[in-house]
Structure formats: C-alpha cells, structure tokens
Enzyme design. Structure first.
Site, PDB file in Angstrom:
ATOM      1  N   LEU A  63      -5.773  -2.272   1.948  1.00  0.00           N
ATOM      2  CA  LEU A  63      -6.217  -1.992   0.590  1.00  0.00           C
ATOM      3  C   LEU A  63      -5.035  -2.047  -0.372  1.00  0.00           C
ATOM      4  O   LEU A  63      -3.879  -2.116   0.038  1.00  0.00           O
ATOM      5  CB  LEU A  63      -6.901  -0.625   0.557  1.00  0.00           C
ATOM      6  CG  LEU A  63      -8.087  -0.497   1.532  1.00  0.00           C
ATOM      7  CD1 LEU A  63      -8.543   0.945   1.664  1.00  0.00           C
ATOM      8  CD2 LEU A  63      -9.242  -1.389   1.111  1.00  0.00           C
ATOM      9  N   THR A  94      -0.031  -1.684   2.121  1.00  0.00           N
ATOM     10  CA  THR A  94       1.322  -1.328   1.679  1.00  0.00           C
ATOM     11  C   THR A  94       1.212  -0.081   0.813  1.00  0.00           C
ATOM     12  O   THR A  94       0.735  -0.142  -0.318  1.00  0.00           O
ATOM     13  CB  THR A  94       1.953  -2.470   0.877  1.00  0.00           C
ATOM     14  OG1 THR A  94       2.007  -3.640   1.693  1.00  0.00           O
ATOM     15  CG2 THR A  94       3.364  -2.100   0.436  1.00  0.00           C
ATOM     16  N   LYS A 169       7.777  -2.017   5.902  1.00  0.00           N
ATOM     17  CA  LYS A 169       7.169  -2.858   4.868  1.00  0.00           C
ATOM     18  C   LYS A 169       7.884  -2.687   3.540  1.00  0.00           C
ATOM     19  O   LYS A 169       8.080  -3.666   2.787  1.00  0.00           O
ATOM     20  CB  LYS A 169       5.680  -2.515   4.714  1.00  0.00           C
ATOM     21  CG  LYS A 169       4.961  -3.399   3.680  1.00  0.00           C
ATOM     22  CD  LYS A 169       5.017  -4.865   4.076  1.00  0.00           C
ATOM     23  CE  LYS A 169       4.679  -5.811   2.921  1.00  0.00           C
ATOM     24  NZ  LYS A 169       3.386  -5.636   2.318  1.00  0.00           N
ATOM     25  N   LYS A 237       4.152  -2.055  -8.186  1.00  0.00           N
ATOM     26  CA  LYS A 237       3.788  -0.857  -7.429  1.00  0.00           C
ATOM     27  C   LYS A 237       4.694  -0.685  -6.221  1.00  0.00           C
ATOM     28  O   LYS A 237       5.187   0.420  -5.933  1.00  0.00           O
ATOM     29  CB  LYS A 237       2.317  -0.962  -7.008  1.00  0.00           C
ATOM     30  CG  LYS A 237       1.812   0.166  -6.130  1.00  0.00           C
ATOM     31  CD  LYS A 237       1.848  -0.155  -4.637  1.00  0.00           C
ATOM     32  CE  LYS A 237       0.940  -1.316  -4.285  1.00  0.00           C
ATOM     33  NZ  LYS A 237       0.944  -1.547  -2.803  1.00  0.00           N
TER      34      LYS A 237
END
Length: 294
Positions: A63, A94, A169, A237
């Site tokens: 998502l 992430t 990540k 983000k």
C-alpha cells in the site's frame, strides 16, 4: 501451491496478483475502492477484508503509505481483526520503521506470524515479476513464504529479524533519491556548460559510475518523459521516512535533506503525480536550461 490474498490493486498489487496466479497459486484479491479497478484474471474477488483473509496461507499487501497500511492492517475492520493462525501476513509496503515494528507487535500479540517485505522496483517490475524483495522476520516464517515471494520477484533477500526489511527499504530509497538528484545536477550542469546531452549519456553508460537509474532515467529526461512509474509525491514521503529513521538512530543524511528541498519545490510546482525523476525538472528550471532533446 499456496492460497494467497492480495489486498490493494494499485501500481504494485495488480502485477503481484497476476504473477501469483501465473505461478499456480490460489489467489483472492480485494481493493479498497470496490469496482474502481477491473478484476485480476484467474483470481477471486472478495468484497471485504474479512472475506479476503479467511482461510488463506498468506495475506500480503503493498500500500501507498503509513495511513493506508494503518487502515487496512490495523483498523477496526482490518486484517488484524479477521486474520487467524496459521496464516502469515506479509507487508510489502514502504512505510516507517516505527509502524512496521508496531505491526509486528500487534500481530504477535494475536499469535499471527508476520514478515515485513518491501520491494524495490515499480510498475514495470511488478508486472514482469521482476521485483527485488527485502525481508525482515523469523527465518522459519520466511522459509514458508519464500515460494510466494519468489513468484513476484527477481530475487528475495532475508535481512534479519522483524523490521529489517522496512529499514533496508529506506536505505535503498536513500540511494535512489541520491542517484536521481545527482543525475539531475549532472545533466543540468552539462547542458549549462554547452555539452550534447546524448553524448554525455553515452559516457555515463560506460563509465565506472554508471547505474540502471542513470541509463533509464537519463534517456527519459532527454525524451521529456516523466510519466509515473513511482510518483514524486511518494518519493517525498519516503525521504521523510528516511530522515525520521536517521534521526532515531543518530546517522546524518545530509543528502536526503538536500533532496527533500528539491522535492518540496517540485511538489509546490504541481509535479507530485509525475515520476519521481521530475525533481530533475526543478534543478533544470533553477539553471534556466531545457534538458529535452528536441
């Protein structure tokens, strides 16, 4: 073969579900906005999270951000409320390291095994089954789920205990942001200095500092192509999440701070839904040069 639920049919989820079906898994899909996307051929479509996760071997979701994961995974009618052992939950999003840790704790409290397994790659890799998966969690759980992860990926890497994948990540996306920013600076400087950018990219493609990002994004910049594979707003983000993790562990990331400033300028310029490489348009604009090869 496993029974697998895929929650979310966005940029990544649809490709994953399609490749899981092709690999012979029994796939059920659910999307947050019912009817907003066509069904996945060969998969069953559930009308609720409860229906989707019931009786599955594996539940996975990829998502867009912390808010989406919190709603789908930990919300009152989310995965946590309906999943039952021995189902394994795999979060391929992430997200912040803090939320990943919170998820692991919440599932463990109910006796549910979980892996954090975010991916490198975007729409094209998801569709081709060529993602690179980085996994955090129990080694035995990883071994159980590995065939499912291999169906959507080029390679799968177990980084260590819970939260390791989420942290890897963010490390990787720091490198991506740095490469995009350095490519933009380099092309902008080259154009301002009067160099032929096609010839510049010929050199970049054969030198010891070449990368697939420089190759692919460089050609797209010259073609003035910023069509989204990974939206700039999501990169912004991610840079915020990188900065948060860096502050938590006491590691300076000055490059991320510079990238954040450029990304903020790109967001202000209305480029948030373009590809993350659109930050290069901002760098070129500051130098008053045009990078498109016309």
């Amino acid at each position: 073969m496993s029974a697998v639920a895929v929650l979310g049919l966005g940029t990544m989820g649809r490709g994953m579900a399609t490749n899981l079906v092709a690999a012979g898994h029994d796939v059920t899909v659910w999307n947050r906005t019912a009817g907003s996307r066509p069904d996945v051929a060969g998969a069953r479509t559930a009308t609720s999270i409860a229906e989707a996760v019931r009786g599955q071997d594996v539940v996975l979701y990829c998502l867009s951000d912390d808010a989406a994961v919190r709603a789908v995974a930990l919300g009152a009618d989310g995965v946590l409320a309906h999943v039952a052992a021995p189902t394994v939950v795999v979060d391929m999003s992430t997200i912040s390291a803090a939320l990943s840790d919170e998820e692991h704790a919440a599932y463990a409290e109910r006796g549910i095994s979980m892996l954090d397994a975010p991916v490198f790659g975007s729409k094209g890799e998801a569709e081709a089954g060529g993602l690179w998966v980085v996994v955090g969690g129990d080694a035995d759980t990883f071994a159980r789920v590995r065939p499912v992860l291999e169906a959507v990926s080029e390679s799968v890497h177990h980084l260590g205990p819970a939260g390791s994948g989420a942290r890897m990540k963010l490390v990787g996306n720091l490198l991506v942001a740095a490469q995009l920013h350095s490519l933009g600076e380099g092309l902008t400087l080259a154009r301002a200095a009067g160099l032929d950018l096609a010839k510049v990219l010929e050199v970049v493609a054969v030198t010891d500092f070449r990368t697939p990002i420089y190759d692919g994004v460089g050609a797209a910049v010259l073609a003035d192509d910023y069509s989204p594979n990974f939206a700039l707003r999501l990169m912004r983000k991610d840079v915020r999440l990188i900065s948060e993790l860096a502050e938590q562990v006491g590691a300076p990331v000055p490059g991320a701070m510079v990238a954040a400033e450029t990304l903020d300028a790109a967001m202000t310029a209305g480029l948030g839904d373009l590809n993350a490489s659109a930050l290069i348009k901002v760098l070129a604009g500051w130098a008053e040069v045009d990078l498109a090869q016309r």
